[in-house]
Design an enzyme around this catalytic site. Structure first.
Site: not given
Ligand code: PDD
Length: 288
Positions: A33, A53, A101, A103, A145, A178
């Site tokens: 996402y 990304r 379903r 894997h 992501k 983070e």
């Molecule tokens: N989250 N680290 C994590 C684990 C994140 O889920 C996010 C973003 C960031 C910051 O990324 P960016 O600057 O690209 O938004 C860092 C989004 C906003 C969410 O899951 O809602």
């Protein structure tokens, strides 16, 4: 007016939007996402890097996806128009597709894309946040992501239950990687801005990448070097970044005040600089 969502080619009222039972996102969290912010000038902020990304995440999971950035932008702008959205976020999700379903499935499966929006006004004055640390129990590819976010959710609850706004994740070596949904930053005791390097241990945030450029042009000292909880507790300032928040100051970590306890001067400069950038017309929209 009811909100409108996008479900694989069709615009539908948000409250009637459904995904099929056999979506691999639902079975296996087999998808990725992006969250974009959208400004009053009808611009998706840093859309180009978001698309880059997104494609890196899809490639890492071997999900074929043929829509161009240009076509994606047309769909995204149309969704904003149908929602009469002035300012807010857009959530875009792509899963491997729909299949019984098992894997593993054929790579010829058509991916399934859903989008929804949320109106939001990005305030010029940010709230002052507190964070609590939590163990980083996530997998080893946090640069993807992925929609699989259980480790993040568990950490965020762990912080919320103590009254925190965000969780800062500590890995097995004692470094803060983070936040649960944000990138983590400090201004250390020597006045150097520090954030974890953009390795597989973190999501390399789009706001993080933009801020690194701003920090360089504003002439602040910067090191992309991981910091510990001890470094954070001794820091002069701390803040977090994400597309839904921009730059937000952190004033307490595990109930200890950070620096003098309010928004520090470096955080304030960066917060303002990013806010103006986020509201500007000039953006990389990623059109080929
Ligand atoms: N989250 N680290 C994590 C684990 C994140 O889920 C996010 C973003 C960031 C910051 O990324 P960016 O600057 O690209 O938004 C860092 C989004 C906003 C969410 O899951 O809602």
């Amino acid at each position: 007016m009811s909100r409108v969502a996008y479900v694989n080619g069709i615009y539908v009222p948000h409250d009637q939007a459904v995904v099929p039972m056999d979506d691999r996102g639902y079975h296996f969290a087999d998808g990725v996402y992006e969250v974009f912010s959208y400004n009053v000038n009808h611009v998706f902020v840093d859309a180009g890097p978001h698309f880059e990304r997104l494609r890196a995440s899809l490639a890492a999971l071997n999900i074929p996806f043929s829509l161009s950035n240009h076509s994606l932008l047309i769909i995204m702008h149309e969704l904003m128009r149908r929602n009469r959205c002035q300012e807010g976020f857009l959530y875009l999700q792509i899963t491997r597709g729909i299949a019984a379903r098992e894997h593993t499935v054929a790579h010829t499966l058509e991916p399934f894309m859903t989008l929804f929006i949320r109106p939001h006004v990005f305030k010029k004055d940010p709230p002052l946040l507190s964070v609590f640390t939590q163990p980083d129990i996530r997998w080893k590819r946090n640069d993807i992501k992925s929609i699989a976010l259980l480790g993040n959710i568990m950490a965020k609850y762990g912080s919320f239950e103590q009254g925190g706004d965000e969780a800062w994740l500590i890995n097995k070596d004692g470094f803060i990687t983070e936040g649960s949904s944000t990138n983590a930053w400090i201004v250390d005791q020597h006045g150097v801005i520090r954030t974890h390097p953009g390795t597989r241990d973190i999501l390399n945030g789009i706001v993080r990448q933009r801020l690194l450029k701003m920090v360089a042009s504003l002439g602040f000292a910067l090191e992309e070097r991981a910091f510990t909880l001890d470094d954070a507790l001794k820091a002069q300032e701390a803040f977090l970044t994400s597309s839904t928040k921009g730059v937000y100051p952190i004033v307490s970590i595990n109930d200890h005040p950070v620096g003098k306890g309010g928004m520090g001067p470096i955080t304030q400069s960066l917060q303002q600089a990013y806010w103006f950038f986020q509201h500007s017309l000039l953006q990389d929209d990623g059109k080929e």
